[in-house]
Design a protein around this motif. Structure first.
Motif, PDB file in Angstrom:
ATOM      1  N   MET A  69     -65.283 -15.490 -90.958  1.00  0.00           N
ATOM      2  CA  MET A  69     -66.200 -15.275 -92.076  1.00  0.00           C
ATOM      3  C   MET A  69     -66.834 -16.586 -92.551  1.00  0.00           C
ATOM      4  O   MET A  69     -67.973 -16.583 -93.016  1.00  0.00           O
ATOM      5  CB  MET A  69     -65.473 -14.592 -93.237  1.00  0.00           C
ATOM      6  CG  MET A  69     -65.352 -13.099 -93.057  1.00  0.00           C
ATOM      7  SD  MET A  69     -66.975 -12.292 -93.105  1.00  0.00           S
ATOM      8  CE  MET A  69     -66.629 -10.829 -92.121  1.00  0.00           C
ATOM      9  N   GLN A  70     -66.126 -17.684 -92.387  1.00  0.00           N
ATOM     10  CA  GLN A  70     -66.741 -18.971 -92.704  1.00  0.00           C
ATOM     11  C   GLN A  70     -67.838 -19.269 -91.687  1.00  0.00           C
ATOM     12  O   GLN A  70     -68.909 -19.788 -92.043  1.00  0.00           O
ATOM     13  CB  GLN A  70     -65.698 -20.088 -92.711  1.00  0.00           C
ATOM     14  CG  GLN A  70     -66.267 -21.422 -93.188  1.00  0.00           C
ATOM     15  CD  GLN A  70     -65.194 -22.449 -93.491  1.00  0.00           C
ATOM     16  OE1 GLN A  70     -64.008 -22.170 -93.399  1.00  0.00           O
ATOM     17  NE2 GLN A  70     -65.617 -23.649 -93.856  1.00  0.00           N
ATOM     18  N   GLY A  71     -67.603 -18.923 -90.444  1.00  0.00           N
ATOM     19  CA  GLY A  71     -68.631 -19.085 -89.419  1.00  0.00           C
ATOM     20  C   GLY A  71     -69.839 -18.209 -89.674  1.00  0.00           C
ATOM     21  O   GLY A  71     -70.976 -18.590 -89.371  1.00  0.00           O
ATOM     22  N   PHE A  72     -69.615 -17.026 -90.255  1.00  0.00           N
ATOM     23  CA  PHE A  72     -70.709 -16.123 -90.591  1.00  0.00           C
ATOM     24  C   PHE A  72     -71.514 -16.635 -91.791  1.00  0.00           C
ATOM     25  O   PHE A  72     -72.655 -16.250 -91.992  1.00  0.00           O
ATOM     26  CB  PHE A  72     -70.177 -14.722 -90.937  1.00  0.00           C
ATOM     27  CG  PHE A  72     -69.697 -13.927 -89.758  1.00  0.00           C
ATOM     28  CD1 PHE A  72     -69.688 -14.448 -88.476  1.00  0.00           C
ATOM     29  CD2 PHE A  72     -69.235 -12.623 -89.938  1.00  0.00           C
ATOM     30  CE1 PHE A  72     -69.245 -13.703 -87.397  1.00  0.00           C
ATOM     31  CE2 PHE A  72     -68.795 -11.864 -88.862  1.00  0.00           C
ATOM     32  CZ  PHE A  72     -68.794 -12.408 -87.586  1.00  0.00           C
ATOM     33  N   GLY A  73     -70.881 -17.487 -92.612  1.00  0.00           N
ATOM     34  CA  GLY A  73     -71.537 -17.987 -93.810  1.00  0.00           C
ATOM     35  C   GLY A  73     -71.121 -17.284 -95.079  1.00  0.00           C
ATOM     36  O   GLY A  73     -71.692 -17.527 -96.142  1.00  0.00           O
ATOM     37  N   ILE A  74     -70.116 -16.422 -95.009  1.00  0.00           N
ATOM     38  CA  ILE A  74     -69.630 -15.707 -96.191  1.00  0.00           C
ATOM     39  C   ILE A  74     -68.610 -16.543 -96.962  1.00  0.00           C
ATOM     40  O   ILE A  74     -68.604 -16.567 -98.190  1.00  0.00           O
ATOM     41  CB  ILE A  74     -69.012 -14.353 -95.791  1.00  0.00           C
ATOM     42  CG1 ILE A  74     -70.078 -13.436 -95.188  1.00  0.00           C
ATOM     43  CG2 ILE A  74     -68.344 -13.685 -96.989  1.00  0.00           C
ATOM     44  CD1 ILE A  74     -71.188 -13.048 -96.150  1.00  0.00           C
ATOM     45  N   VAL A  75     -67.728 -17.235 -96.260  1.00  0.00           N
ATOM     46  CA  VAL A  75     -66.682 -18.045 -96.877  1.00  0.00           C
ATOM     47  C   VAL A  75     -67.134 -19.502 -96.938  1.00  0.00           C
ATOM     48  O   VAL A  75     -67.658 -20.044 -95.957  1.00  0.00           O
ATOM     49  CB  VAL A  75     -65.368 -17.931 -96.081  1.00  0.00           C
ATOM     50  CG1 VAL A  75     -64.335 -18.927 -96.566  1.00  0.00           C
ATOM     51  CG2 VAL A  75     -64.813 -16.505 -96.190  1.00  0.00           C
ATOM     52  N   ASN A  76     -66.934 -20.142 -98.103  1.00  0.00           N
ATOM     53  CA  ASN A  76     -67.305 -21.551 -98.267  1.00  0.00           C
ATOM     54  C   ASN A  76     -66.248 -22.500 -97.730  1.00  0.00           C
ATOM     55  O   ASN A  76     -66.577 -23.533 -97.146  1.00  0.00           O
ATOM     56  CB  ASN A  76     -67.531 -21.876 -99.749  1.00  0.00           C
ATOM     57  CG  ASN A  76     -68.715 -21.155-100.320  1.00  0.00           C
ATOM     58  OD1 ASN A  76     -68.622 -19.989-100.678  1.00  0.00           O
ATOM     59  ND2 ASN A  76     -69.843 -21.839-100.424  1.00  0.00           N
ATOM     60  N   GLU A  77     -64.968 -22.152 -97.946  1.00  0.00           N
ATOM     61  CA  GLU A  77     -63.883 -23.042 -97.527  1.00  0.00           C
ATOM     62  C   GLU A  77     -62.653 -22.220 -97.183  1.00  0.00           C
ATOM     63  O   GLU A  77     -62.322 -21.265 -97.886  1.00  0.00           O
ATOM     64  CB  GLU A  77     -63.551 -24.054 -98.634  1.00  0.00           C
ATOM     65  CG  GLU A  77     -62.489 -25.066 -98.244  1.00  0.00           C
ATOM     66  CD  GLU A  77     -62.213 -26.103 -99.324  1.00  0.00           C
ATOM     67  OE1 GLU A  77     -61.310 -26.938 -99.124  1.00  0.00           O
ATOM     68  OE2 GLU A  77     -62.894 -26.081-100.375  1.00  0.00           O
ATOM     69  N   THR A  78     -61.995 -22.596 -96.090  1.00  0.00           N
ATOM     70  CA  THR A  78     -60.755 -21.952 -95.666  1.00  0.00           C
ATOM     71  C   THR A  78     -59.633 -22.975 -95.679  1.00  0.00           C
ATOM     72  O   THR A  78     -59.787 -24.078 -95.127  1.00  0.00           O
ATOM     73  CB  THR A  78     -60.900 -21.373 -94.243  1.00  0.00           C
ATOM     74  OG1 THR A  78     -61.989 -20.447 -94.216  1.00  0.00           O
ATOM     75  CG2 THR A  78     -59.629 -20.670 -93.812  1.00  0.00           C
TER      76      THR A  78
END
Length: 258
Positions: free
Chosen positions: A171-180
């Protein structure tokens, strides 16, 4: 389910809590959340909201399919839920920045609530998805209309047409998550983002979010010409003077929210 709500140091914390830790939302919880968002909108002492689920297992898994609901899918869809799932998914009247602290499963309506947040910080064990098609339903409360506007078409369709669960890294790769981050670093990561937000002028934050919310459908020229109430208030505020003065004097500004 119960909803925890507290405010301290200009930060509101909203926590979904259910004994089984899967945090499925029922009708009573929807009403409670709506009341909380309405209260936050009416207050001037809040600069940031952190939304999360209790424990480590789930952020929110959406509607309570085990709760004995008697409505058909068509009846559910026909009901008016202007602001989307949890009163948040596509709420446009909440001018305070909202951070999603995703600690576990964010599925169905839970993922729709994530889509309604401005910043998403997730544990590396978090899982996201819209599994509605796997139970003969659809993501009616924001998923179908929000996801395709936030990420490329084929990525949005891969989420909705498979019903599978996606990792925080995906989801970070998709642009939904800012930081994991690892789960044990989640609170520290969220606190860093909160600190940066509350360091900003509260009226500026409201003006930025209100302008973004109200101009997304306009052309750049039309958006630039729109004078939103929060924008005018911020431009005419004492804080606008204080910010520049503090910068020149090389000190931290003291925001008054006026």
């Amino acid at each position: 389910m119960t909803v925890g709500f507290s405010v301290e140091n200009r930060v509101a914390r909203v926590t979904l809590d259910r004994p089984d830790r899967m945090n499925a939302v029922d009708a009573a919880t929807e009403k409670e959340l709506e009341a909380i968002w309405t209260e936050i909108e009416s207050r001037d002492d809040i600069s940031c909201v952190v939304l999360t689920g209790s424990g480590q297992k789930a952020f929110c898994t959406g509607a309570d399919l085990k709760g004995g609901a008697t409505k058909s899918g068509l009846e559910y869809w026909a009901e008016s839920r202007t602001n989307g799932f949890g009163g948040l998914a596509f709420r446009k009247s909440l001018d305070v920045p909202v951070i999603a602290r995703v600690n576990g499963y964010a599925l169905g309506g839970g993922f729709e609530m994530v889509l309604g947040c401005d910043i998403v910080i997730a544990a590396d064990t978090a899982k996201f998805g819209l599994p509605e098609a796997r139970v003969g339903r659809m993501p009616l409360d924001g998923g179908m209309v929000l996801l395709q506007r936030k990420i490329p078409h084929n990525l949005a369709m891969s989420v909705m047409l498979t019903g599978r669960q996606f990792t925080a890294a995906e989801m970070q790769g998709f642009g939904i998550v800012n930081e994991t981050v690892p789960f044990d670093e989640l609170d520290a990561a969220v606190d860093r983002w909160v600190s940066d937000i509350v360091a900003c002028a509260p009226l500026s934050l409201k003006a930025i979010k209100q302008t973004v919310n109200r101009t997304g459908h306009l052309s750049p020229a039309e958006a630039q010409g729109l004078r939103t109430p929060a924008l005018i208030r911020a431009l005419q505020s004492e804080d606008a003077v204080e910010g520049v003065t503090a910068f020149r004097e090389k000190r931290a500004p003291v925001w008054q929210g006026r």
